[in-house]
Design a protein around this motif. Structure first.
Motif, PDB file in Angstrom:
ATOM      1  N   GLU A  29       0.823  -1.209   0.000  1.00 35.53           N
ATOM      2  CA  GLU A  29       0.000   0.000   0.000  1.00 35.53           C
ATOM      3  C   GLU A  29       0.856   1.257   0.000  1.00 35.53           C
ATOM      4  N   SER A  30       2.019   1.193   0.647  1.00 33.93           N
ATOM      5  CA  SER A  30       2.918   2.352   0.714  1.00 33.93           C
ATOM      6  C   SER A  30       4.052   2.187  -0.279  1.00 33.93           C
ATOM      7  N   MET A 302      -6.206  -8.008  -4.525  1.00 34.05           N
ATOM      8  CA  MET A 302      -7.657  -8.050  -4.370  1.00 34.05           C
ATOM      9  C   MET A 302      -8.133  -7.468  -3.055  1.00 34.05           C
ATOM     10  N   ALA A 303      -7.208  -6.947  -2.264  1.00 32.20           N
ATOM     11  CA  ALA A 303      -7.569  -6.447  -0.941  1.00 32.20           C
ATOM     12  C   ALA A 303      -8.558  -5.287  -1.037  1.00 32.20           C
ATOM     13  N   GLY A 304      -9.648  -5.411  -0.327  1.00 36.84           N
ATOM     14  CA  GLY A 304     -10.643  -4.338  -0.230  1.00 36.84           C
ATOM     15  C   GLY A 304     -10.838  -3.993   1.228  1.00 36.84           C
ATOM     16  N   ARG A 305     -12.090  -3.963   1.649  1.00 37.48           N
ATOM     17  CA  ARG A 305     -12.331  -3.734   3.070  1.00 37.48           C
ATOM     18  C   ARG A 305     -11.772  -4.879   3.915  1.00 37.48           C
ATOM     19  N   VAL A 312      -7.897 -19.526   1.410  1.00 36.82           N
ATOM     20  CA  VAL A 312      -9.074 -19.467   0.544  1.00 36.82           C
ATOM     21  C   VAL A 312      -8.642 -19.321  -0.912  1.00 36.82           C
ATOM     22  N   VAL A 313      -7.649 -18.464  -1.159  1.00 35.14           N
ATOM     23  CA  VAL A 313      -7.171 -18.237  -2.530  1.00 35.14           C
ATOM     24  C   VAL A 313      -6.526 -19.492  -3.105  1.00 35.14           C
TER      25      VAL A 313
END
Length: 337
Positions: A29-30, A302-305, A312-313
């Motif tokens: 994210e950074s 795919m990261a969202g909330r 799982v993936v």
């Protein structure tokens, strides 16, 4: 498909792993300067880049390498020893035992005393499961090991369900279920160091089985005719069980249960590596590492909330591949009739 030379295949897979590992360090994210962040972290500096690298990205990348490689290698060894293309690390119940140990730590609240008790509980569960498996198998062969593994796996699953049923708090139940789905998020270098000794020892035991597995491909009688005594054959079984327990148990203890890697990777690489179990070991380790690194990158993309759990993936990716292999086997059997 014509098999590749081992050097060529291993080199290609190693390059793929290196590319995926670098992508794992770069993606996040950074936005940070990865070489500078690595240098700061190595020097002990407390810059933002060093903190992100040392506490988030580097442990996640190292664990993906260790866990994926271990699952791929153990799957290849088990399929070679049991002569069963459906074999995977979960078949012996070691993964279930590690999960049960961690769930018990959750249930008793010991993880609140020290975070290291959670992976230690998982590792203890894996070792106890391995001891139970060895006691059940005794001097039996591959079929007895297969049946004992199925029994132990069912037993540990039942005990895990019992513990979940007895948990008084729904929040604790959610935490347990979240952990059981498998993830590399929020792991630290302490988790890497905790799993490393078991992974190294277990993988060393498994790697030493290659020549014996080649001989056992045609059955124990042929193996003995090639110079392997019955005691040596039993010793291979012991190394497979203990090696799988140490390596896979250490991985499950820090990452939770991640399925299908040990089942799918040997299937994908066997046509390229050839059908000798010894030639599949190193490619399976590298392929498992590359697959889990790719799955972890997909989780981040795919990261969202809510970030998807890694287990799982891998199941979503592995199950269709497994179905495809089943259809191919069915077609081959129909053509041979």
């Amino acid at each position: 498909m014509k098999p590749l030379r081992p050097v060529v295949l291993n080199t290609l897979l190693a390059l793929l792993v290196a590319v995926m590992a670098m992508a794992s360090l770069w993606w996040g994210e950074s936005s940070i300067n990865v070489p500078a962040a690595l240098a700061d972290w190595w020097a002990g500096a407390h810059s933002i880049g060093a903190v992100i690298m040392g506490q988030l990205r580097l442990p996640r990348m190292l664990l993906a390498l260790m866990v994926g490689g271990t699952l791929g290698l153990s799957g290849a060894v088990l399929q070679g020893y049991l002569r069963n293309p459906l074999a995977d690390p979960g078949l012996l119940g070691v993964s279930g035992g590690a999960a049960l140990g961690a769930v018990c730590v959750f249930y008793t609240g010991l993880f609140q005393i020290a975070s290291a008790l959670l992976p230690l509980g998982g590792l203890a569960g894996a070792l106890v499961t391995a001891m139970l498996l060895v006691a059940l198998v005794g001097r039996g062969g591959a079929l007895v090991l297969l049946l004992a593994g199925a029994a132990v796996s069912s037993f540990t699953a039942a005990l895990t369900a019992l513990v979940l049923n007895l948990v008084p708090s729904p929040y604790a139940t959610f935490e347990i279920m979240h952990w059981l789905m498998g993830s590399l998020t929020d792991r630290t270098l302490n988790d890497v160091l905790l799993a490393l000794p078991g992974v190294v020892a277990g993988c060393a035991l498994l790697m030493g089985c290659g020549r014996a597995l080649d001989a056992l491909t045609m059955g124990e009688d042929v193996a003995q005719s090639l110079g392997f005594r019955l005691g040596g054959v039993r010793g291979v079984q012991m190394r497979v069980v203990v090696g799988t327990a140490l390596a896979v148990g250490s991985c499950v203890a820090v990452s939770g249960a991640i399925g299908f890697v040990g089942l799918v990777v040997p299937h994908l690489l066997r046509p390229l590596a050839g059908h000798r179990p010894s030639r599949l070991m190193v490619p399976a380790f590298l392929g498992g590492a590359a697959l889990l690194l790719a799955a972890d990158l997909a989780v981040r993309l795919m990261a969202g909330r809510t970030e998807l759990q890694l287990g799982v993936v891998t199941a979503l990716v592995g199950a269709p591949v497994f179905f495809h292999r089943v259809i191919l086997f069915r077609k081959r059997n129909m053509l041979s009739c």
